[in-house]
Scaffold this motif. Structure first.
Motif, short mmCIF file in Angstrom:
data_model
loop_
_atom_site.label_atom_id
_atom_site.label_comp_id
_atom_site.label_asym_id
_atom_site.label_seq_id
_atom_site.Cartn_x
_atom_site.Cartn_y
_atom_site.Cartn_z
N HIS A 152 9.95 -9.88 6.06
CA HIS A 152 10.32 -8.51 5.73
C HIS A 152 9.14 -7.88 5.00
N ARG A 153 8.25 -7.28 5.77
CA ARG A 153 6.98 -6.80 5.19
C ARG A 153 7.18 -5.66 4.18
N ASP A 154 8.32 -4.98 4.25
CA ASP A 154 8.58 -3.91 3.26
C ASP A 154 8.54 -4.45 1.83
N PHE A 155 8.71 -5.77 1.67
CA PHE A 155 8.64 -6.34 0.33
C PHE A 155 7.26 -6.12 -0.30
N HIS A 156 6.23 -5.96 0.52
CA HIS A 156 4.91 -5.65 -0.04
C HIS A 156 4.97 -4.30 -0.79
N ILE A 157 5.73 -3.36 -0.22
CA ILE A 157 5.85 -2.03 -0.85
C ILE A 157 6.64 -2.15 -2.16
N SER A 158 7.73 -2.91 -2.14
CA SER A 158 8.53 -3.09 -3.36
C SER A 158 7.69 -3.76 -4.45
N MET A 159 6.89 -4.74 -4.06
CA MET A 159 6.04 -5.46 -5.04
C MET A 159 5.05 -4.48 -5.67
N ASN A 160 4.47 -3.64 -4.83
CA ASN A 160 3.51 -2.65 -5.32
C ASN A 160 4.19 -1.69 -6.31
N MET A 161 5.44 -1.31 -6.00
CA MET A 161 6.17 -0.39 -6.89
C MET A 161 6.55 -1.04 -8.21
N LEU A 162 6.89 -2.32 -8.15
CA LEU A 162 7.20 -3.04 -9.39
C LEU A 162 5.95 -3.08 -10.28
N MET A 163 4.81 -3.37 -9.69
CA MET A 163 3.56 -3.44 -10.48
C MET A 163 3.17 -2.05 -10.99
N GLU A 164 3.38 -1.05 -10.14
CA GLU A 164 3.08 0.34 -10.53
C GLU A 164 3.93 0.76 -11.73
N TYR A 165 5.22 0.39 -11.68
CA TYR A 165 6.13 0.74 -12.77
C TYR A 165 5.69 0.08 -14.08
N ILE A 166 5.36 -1.20 -14.01
CA ILE A 166 4.95 -1.92 -15.23
C ILE A 166 3.67 -1.29 -15.80
N CYS A 167 2.73 -0.96 -14.93
CA CYS A 167 1.48 -0.34 -15.37
C CYS A 167 1.71 1.02 -16.02
N ARG A 201 -0.70 0.49 2.99
CA ARG A 201 -1.43 1.67 3.50
C ARG A 201 -0.85 2.15 4.83
N GLU A 202 -0.51 1.20 5.69
CA GLU A 202 0.06 1.56 7.01
C GLU A 202 1.33 2.41 6.85
N LYS A 203 2.08 2.14 5.78
CA LYS A 203 3.33 2.88 5.57
C LYS A 203 3.13 4.13 4.72
N GLY A 204 1.89 4.46 4.43
CA GLY A 204 1.60 5.73 3.76
C GLY A 204 1.60 5.69 2.24
N PHE A 205 1.60 4.49 1.68
CA PHE A 205 1.54 4.37 0.22
C PHE A 205 0.14 3.93 -0.19
N ASP A 206 -0.13 4.03 -1.50
CA ASP A 206 -1.41 3.55 -2.02
C ASP A 206 -1.19 2.31 -2.87
N PRO A 207 -1.95 1.26 -2.58
CA PRO A 207 -1.85 0.09 -3.47
C PRO A 207 -2.33 0.49 -4.86
N ILE A 208 -1.75 -0.09 -5.89
CA ILE A 208 -2.20 0.25 -7.25
C ILE A 208 -3.64 -0.22 -7.45
N ASP A 209 -4.32 0.42 -8.39
CA ASP A 209 -5.73 0.06 -8.66
C ASP A 209 -5.88 -1.41 -9.05
N GLN A 210 -4.83 -1.95 -9.65
CA GLN A 210 -4.90 -3.34 -10.14
C GLN A 210 -4.41 -4.34 -9.09
N TYR A 211 -4.31 -3.94 -7.84
CA TYR A 211 -3.74 -4.84 -6.82
C TYR A 211 -4.47 -6.17 -6.74
N ILE A 212 -5.78 -6.14 -7.01
CA ILE A 212 -6.60 -7.35 -6.97
C ILE A 212 -6.01 -8.45 -7.87
#
Lengths: 145, 153
Positions: free
Chosen positions: B15-30, B103-114
């Motif tokens: 379920h690749r959408d989980f990549h988006i949820s993970m990014n949002m969780l990290m974005e929220y914490i940041c 990116r394919e789904k139109g979102f931006d990975p957070i700057d700290q994705y690394i």
């Protein structure tokens, strides 16, 4: 990398981290944040366009990709959509990882996220969480009277 | 009435959408608590999730990480070049599956994705005979080379 196949334990630990930061209120605030962003173009749009059939389409894809063991029924005449989850892949995974403790309120994210999207569209989302310790649950979405 | 029924074995778990949820969780914490809190969270996650792999690494079992990376990239259906020698495990990818999907789904990975690499695997190596080195990370695609190398001295 956190693989999408490893997201569930990361999610569970994320909830725990937020609770340690600001209590359960903080966790609920995050669920609202996620519902407003993540479900906007998927579930909310499907249901706004197609009514209960939008639920059927959304969960057919999501639960299939998550390899869930489930049964869904859509009764448009009665205005009801049901999911009988026989084995939730997320909770099931958390129960299988025996060196990690699942976040105790993990399953509450489902009603929190989906009610927030469906209620304003005129639907009631109810969930039976009594068997989540065995990765089973059921969901009923119906039109509000 | 329409009925749709599936068993777990009918589908692959992807379920690749989980990549988006993970990014949002990290974005929220940041956004809510600052980037240092994101680092704390990822360290917590790594300590819990990779507990057993770390124990194996302490016993010099670099092969356990080799098998682990082969498995998760296969599950992700993602191309990666992995090589192992007595002292080093090398991973080279032309893109990151998470960044690519987000990116394919139109979102931006957070700057700290690394940090899903550097913090998670740095913590995994902490206190073991191995160090984690990330080189040439491309923020746009996630192309990178990663090395788990036996510490000198």
């Amino acid at each position: 990398m956190i693989s999408c196949t490893e997201f569930i334990p990361a999610y569970s630990e994320g909830f725990r981290f937020l609770e340690n930061k600001g209590g359960f209120e903080e966790v609920k605030e995050f669920w609202n944040y996620l519902a407003d962003r993540y479900l906007e173009e998927s579930l909310r749009k499907h249901v706004a366009d197609m009514g209960l059939r939008g639920c059927y389409i959304y969960w057919k894809k999501a639960l299939s990709e998550e390899a869930a063991d489930f049964r869904m029924t859509l009764d448009e005449e009665k205005g009801e959509f049901r999911i009988e989850m026989k084995r939730c892949p997320s909770k099931g995974m958390l129960l299988e990882i025996d060196h990690m403790e699942p976040y105790e309120k993990y399953c509450l994210h489902c009603p929190a996220l989906y009610s927030r999207v469906l209620e304003p569209l005129g639907y009631e989302y109810t969930m039976d969480l009594s068997e989540t310790d065995e990765a089973r649950c059921s969901v009923l979405v119906k039109k509000k009277d | 009435m329409e009925v749709f029924e599936r068993k777990a074995s009918d589908n692959k778990y992807l379920h690749r959408d989980f990549h988006i949820s993970m990014n949002m969780l990290m974005e929220y914490i940041c956004e809510k608590f600052g980037p240092a809190s994101l680092t704390d969270y990822l360290k917590d996650f790594s300590r819990e999730f990779h507990k057993r792999r770390k124990a194996e690494l302490m016993k010099d079992r670099l092969d356990v990480l080799h098998e682990y990376f082969q498995r998760i990239y296969k599950e992700e259906e993602w191309e990666i070049k992995i090589t192992i020698t007595e002292n080093e495990l090398n991973l080279t990818q032309a893109a990151c599956p998470g960044i690519s999907y987000i990116r394919e789904k139109g979102f931006d990975p957070i700057d700290q994705y690394i940090e899903t690499y550097t913090t998670v695997y740095g913590e995994l190596c902490e206190g073991t005979p191995y160090e984690y080195i990330m080189t040439d990370f491309c923020k746009e695609t996630g192309a990178c080379t990663q090395v788990f190398r036996r510490r000198v001295g």
